[in-house]
Design a protein around this motif. Structure first.
Motif, short mmCIF file in Angstrom:
data_model
loop_
_atom_site.label_atom_id
_atom_site.label_comp_id
_atom_site.label_asym_id
_atom_site.label_seq_id
_atom_site.Cartn_x
_atom_site.Cartn_y
_atom_site.Cartn_z
N GLU A 241 36.50 59.54 65.35
CA GLU A 241 35.95 59.41 66.70
C GLU A 241 35.02 58.21 66.70
N LEU A 242 35.26 57.28 67.61
CA LEU A 242 34.46 56.07 67.70
C LEU A 242 34.42 55.58 69.13
N THR A 243 33.44 54.76 69.44
CA THR A 243 33.33 54.25 70.81
C THR A 243 34.55 53.37 71.11
N ALA A 244 34.83 53.22 72.38
CA ALA A 244 36.03 52.50 72.81
C ALA A 244 36.10 51.07 72.28
N GLY A 245 34.95 50.42 72.12
CA GLY A 245 34.94 49.03 71.67
C GLY A 245 34.85 48.85 70.17
N HIS A 246 34.72 49.93 69.43
CA HIS A 246 34.68 49.82 67.97
C HIS A 246 36.08 49.61 67.42
N TYR A 247 36.15 48.81 66.36
CA TYR A 247 37.44 48.50 65.74
C TYR A 247 37.80 49.52 64.67
N VAL A 248 39.09 49.82 64.62
CA VAL A 248 39.68 50.65 63.57
C VAL A 248 40.84 49.84 62.99
N VAL A 249 41.20 50.10 61.73
CA VAL A 249 42.29 49.34 61.11
C VAL A 249 43.61 49.99 61.51
N ILE A 250 44.38 49.25 62.32
CA ILE A 250 45.67 49.71 62.82
C ILE A 250 46.74 48.70 62.40
N ASP A 251 47.78 49.21 61.77
CA ASP A 251 48.88 48.33 61.31
C ASP A 251 48.32 47.15 60.51
N GLY A 252 47.26 47.39 59.74
CA GLY A 252 46.69 46.37 58.87
C GLY A 252 45.75 45.38 59.54
N ALA A 253 45.44 45.55 60.81
CA ALA A 253 44.57 44.62 61.53
C ALA A 253 43.53 45.41 62.34
N LEU A 254 42.47 44.72 62.76
CA LEU A 254 41.45 45.38 63.58
C LEU A 254 41.93 45.51 65.01
N LEU A 255 41.76 46.69 65.58
CA LEU A 255 42.12 46.95 66.96
C LEU A 255 41.04 47.85 67.55
N ALA A 256 40.59 47.52 68.76
CA ALA A 256 39.58 48.35 69.44
C ALA A 256 40.16 49.74 69.68
N ALA A 257 39.33 50.74 69.52
CA ALA A 257 39.78 52.13 69.68
C ALA A 257 40.46 52.36 71.02
N LYS A 258 39.96 51.70 72.08
CA LYS A 258 40.54 51.90 73.42
C LYS A 258 41.96 51.37 73.53
N ASP A 259 42.37 50.50 72.60
CA ASP A 259 43.70 49.90 72.65
C ASP A 259 44.71 50.56 71.72
N VAL A 260 44.27 51.56 70.94
CA VAL A 260 45.17 52.26 70.03
C VAL A 260 46.15 53.09 70.84
N MET A 261 47.40 53.13 70.38
CA MET A 261 48.43 53.89 71.07
C MET A 261 49.11 54.87 70.11
N ILE A 262 49.66 55.92 70.68
CA ILE A 262 50.43 56.88 69.88
C ILE A 262 51.57 56.12 69.21
N GLY A 263 51.77 56.38 67.92
CA GLY A 263 52.80 55.67 67.15
C GLY A 263 52.23 54.54 66.31
N ASP A 264 51.01 54.05 66.67
CA ASP A 264 50.36 53.05 65.82
C ASP A 264 50.09 53.67 64.46
N VAL A 265 49.77 52.85 63.47
CA VAL A 265 49.57 53.33 62.11
C VAL A 265 48.14 53.04 61.66
N VAL A 266 47.38 54.11 61.34
CA VAL A 266 46.02 53.95 60.82
C VAL A 266 46.08 53.79 59.30
N THR A 267 45.08 53.09 58.77
CA THR A 267 44.96 52.94 57.32
C THR A 267 43.93 53.94 56.83
N LEU A 268 44.28 54.65 55.77
CA LEU A 268 43.38 55.65 55.21
C LEU A 268 42.58 55.07 54.05
N TYR A 269 41.59 55.80 53.61
CA TYR A 269 40.64 55.35 52.58
C TYR A 269 41.32 54.87 51.30
N ASP A 270 42.45 55.44 50.96
CA ASP A 270 43.12 55.10 49.70
C ASP A 270 44.20 54.04 49.86
#
Length: 140
Positions: free
Chosen positions: A26-55
């Motif tokens: 859970e993060l604010t809409a403007g915070h970045y998460v690693v999606i498909d190997g790149a930074l993407l704002a949480a508000k732009d993440v879509m179902i089917g995208d791929v998150v990177t896990l700690y390992d």
């Protein structure tokens, strides 16, 4: 090495991203998460995208929702990355380009490495009394 926000009493809206692995963040809409190997704002993440896990493994996003939570925290780490609930994210937001933000935080990072406990201080926190924030800003 410091915080951009640290307010346990604030209530904010967060984007909740859930992955097929059972991990969620859970993060604010403007915070970045690693999606498909790149930074993407949480508000732009879509179902089917791929998150990177700690390992380094990955997991598909299966659900996205908005939730309200108490507490607003934005820690700054030495590398600009953070693991939250086993999901890799960034400490940076859309407020400032991540490369520029990393550059701007170079001196506080150096001060921390040289032994200063919290080089960013606490004047940015909403929980700091307003009169103290005003004094700190006017003396700059």
């Amino acid at each position: 090495f410091g915080f951009g926000h640290r307010d346990g009493s604030a209530t904010s809206e967060f984007v909740r991203i859930e992955a097929t692995s059972g991990h969620a963040i859970e993060l604010t809409a403007g915070h970045y998460v690693v999606i498909d190997g790149a930074l993407l704002a949480a508000k732009d993440v879509m179902i089917g995208d791929v998150v990177t896990l700690y390992d380094g493994s990955t997991s598909k996003v299966e659900k996205i929702s908005r939730v309200n939570r108490r507490g607003l925290y934005n820690p700054h780490t030495l590398e600009g990355t953070i693991v939250v609930n086993n999901v890799l994210a960034s400490t940076y937001t859309q407020a400032v380009n991540p490369k520029l933000a990393h550059l701007m935080l170079s001196l506080p990072r150096l001060a921390y490495r040289l032994g200063m406990k919290e080089p960013l201080g606490s004047v940015l926190y909403d929980s700091t009394p307003a009169f103290l924030r005003t004094i700190a800003r006017s003396s700059s």
